[in-house]
Design an enzyme around this catalytic site. Structure first.
Site, PDB file in Angstrom:
ATOM      1  N   SER A 192       8.705  -4.581  35.893  1.00  0.00           N
ATOM      2  CA  SER A 192       9.479  -5.784  35.538  1.00  0.00           C
ATOM      3  C   SER A 192       8.872  -6.620  34.422  1.00  0.00           C
ATOM      4  CB  SER A 192       9.685  -6.665  36.770  1.00  0.00           C
ATOM      5  OG  SER A 192      10.656  -6.087  37.598  1.00  0.00           O
ATOM      6  N   LYS A 213      10.990  -6.884  31.413  1.00  0.00           N
ATOM      7  CA  LYS A 213      12.125  -7.813  31.324  1.00  0.00           C
ATOM      8  C   LYS A 213      11.882  -8.923  30.296  1.00  0.00           C
ATOM      9  CE  LYS A 213      13.310  -6.914  36.191  1.00  0.00           C
ATOM     10  NZ  LYS A 213      13.185  -7.408  37.586  1.00  0.00           N
ATOM     11  N   TYR A 258      17.852   0.696  32.150  1.00  0.00           N
ATOM     12  CA  TYR A 258      16.930  -0.211  32.854  1.00  0.00           C
ATOM     13  C   TYR A 258      15.782   0.561  33.520  1.00  0.00           C
ATOM     14  CZ  TYR A 258      15.377  -3.219  36.705  1.00  0.00           C
ATOM     15  OH  TYR A 258      14.613  -3.920  37.604  1.00  0.00           O
ATOM     16  N   VAL A 280       6.266  -4.567  39.743  1.00  0.00           N
ATOM     17  CA  VAL A 280       5.818  -3.890  40.972  1.00  0.00           C
ATOM     18  C   VAL A 280       4.807  -2.773  40.715  1.00  0.00           C
ATOM     19  CG1 VAL A 280       7.728  -4.379  42.561  1.00  0.00           C
ATOM     20  CG2 VAL A 280       7.864  -2.410  41.032  1.00  0.00           C
TER      21      VAL A 280
HETATM   22  N1  GLN Z   1      12.029  -1.067  38.417  1.00  0.00           N
HETATM   23  C1  GLN Z   1      11.794  -1.972  39.500  1.00  0.00           C
HETATM   24  C2  GLN Z   1      13.051  -2.203  40.300  1.00  0.00           C
HETATM   25  O1  GLN Z   1      14.087  -2.338  39.736  1.00  0.00           O
HETATM   26  C3  GLN Z   1      11.277  -3.259  38.943  1.00  0.00           C
HETATM   27  C4  GLN Z   1      11.031  -4.307  40.000  1.00  0.00           C
HETATM   28  C5  GLN Z   1       9.822  -5.141  39.732  1.00  0.00           C
HETATM   29  O2  GLN Z   1       8.930  -4.775  38.990  1.00  0.00           O
HETATM   30  N2  GLN Z   1       9.747  -6.250  40.424  1.00  0.00           N
HETATM   31  O3  GLN Z   1      13.044  -2.246  41.489  1.00  0.00           O
END
Ligand code: GLN
Length: 304
Positions: free
Chosen positions: A64, A67, A191, A257
């Site tokens: 994430s 993002k 994504y 994550v």
């Molecule tokens: N690719 C992960 C998801 O969509 C990203 C989530 C994250 O890093 N919090 O679940």
């Protein structure tokens, strides 16, 4: 005078000795295979000096944290129009929650929860082939890091693709509300691949320099956009743990994550930390602790 060398080395030594390292994310099986005994940190200052400790050169899945980069691209492309499709409020819910979408007409609270990030990716996809958009995202990341070797880990992308039912549910739900403009599978596929970008701490800290603002910011995006992205990182960058992160660290940060966190010290530094074990909100346990210690030892904060 702040002795960053000593501060960063001490954090590295302290973190290496920690026993409770949190839990590695295993809902994406490829991430579940990462050894939790790792910790790395890199600090890049506005003057261009670099400090690092631990596994700062080991690549990890930025997840994430990506993002932040897609938001910068989308803001450059759409400007204010982006805010018609995604909000700027903290959600107070888990990063992958679908709850508020139901009562809020399919408009996600902010661009950093999964639903909001899917909207951001959808907005840059806008009629392009996913491959072209991924090329654009990689170009932006490589340019900001000053490193053309940064790439996408296809195994991680495939692993998430195979288990990404919840993200597909979010995308389909938003499609039915008209929030998405491309086929949900195309948006999700793009994504999943942006999340599978790999960087090490040094590369990520360098990639974050444009958010320092001022001359250090390389002028990749306008100062006004830097201000807004940092505000969103502070209020929403750690999901339902954003308040606690602001309270403990006092600086804008974005977690993933994979266990990475990008932290911006406006005008002063860009910091990346990585430790794969997560706390109950899905943010790196040792990473958060390390950022808190860095903020305390340096006095860096946006609040005093
Ligand atoms: N690719 C992960 C998801 O969509 C990203 C989530 C994250 O890093 N919090 O679940």
């Amino acid at each position: 005078m702040i002795d960053l060398n000593a501060i960063v080395s001490k954090i590295g030594a302290d973190m290496a000795a920690m026993e409770d390292r949190g839990r590695v994310a295993d809902y994406i099986p490829q991430l579940g295979r990462v050894d939790p005994q790792q910790f790395g940190m890199a600090v890049v200052t506005a003057a261009g000096d670099t400090y690092q400790t631990g596994h700062a050169s080991t690549p990890f899945s930025i997840q994430s944290v990506s993002k932040v980069f897609t938001l910068a691209i989308a803001l450059g492309r759409l400007g204010e129009a982006l805010w018609k499709r995604v909000g700027v409020e903290p959600s107070g819910h888990a990063f992958n929650s679908i709850l508020q979408l139901e009562t809020e007409a399919g408009i996600p609270r902010n661009p950093f929860i999964n639903a909001g990030a899917l909207v951001v990716t959808d907005s840059i996809l806008a009629g392009h082939a996913p491959r072209e958009t991924l090329g654009e995202i990689l170009r932006f990341v490589r340019m900001s890091a000053g490193d053309d070797s940064i790439h996408i880990n296809r195994n991680v992308a495939a692993s998430e693709e195979a288990h990404g039912h919840l993200n597909r549910a979010l995308a389909n739900f938003m499609m039915s509300h008209g929030t998405l403009q491309n086929a949900p599978d195309l948006t999700c596929g793009t994504y999943f691949h942006q999340c599978a970008i790999e960087m090490n701490c040094l590369q990520l800290a360098n990639a974050g320099r444009f958010l320092m603002g001022g001359n250090a910011g390389q002028n990749l995006i306008s100062a006004e956009k830097v201000r807004r992205i940092n505000a969103l990182m502070m209020t929403c960058g750690h999901y339902d743990g954003s308040g606690e992160f602001a309270f403990r660290v006092g600086l804008p940060g974005k977690s993933g994550v994979g266990g990475g966190i990008l932290l911006i010290v406006p005008g002063k530094a860009s910091v990346a930390v990585w430790s794969p074990g997560l706390n109950r909100r899905g943010n790196s346990r040792l990473g958060t602790m390390a950022m808190e210690r860095l903020a305390n030892a340096t006095g860096w904060t946006v609040f005093v």
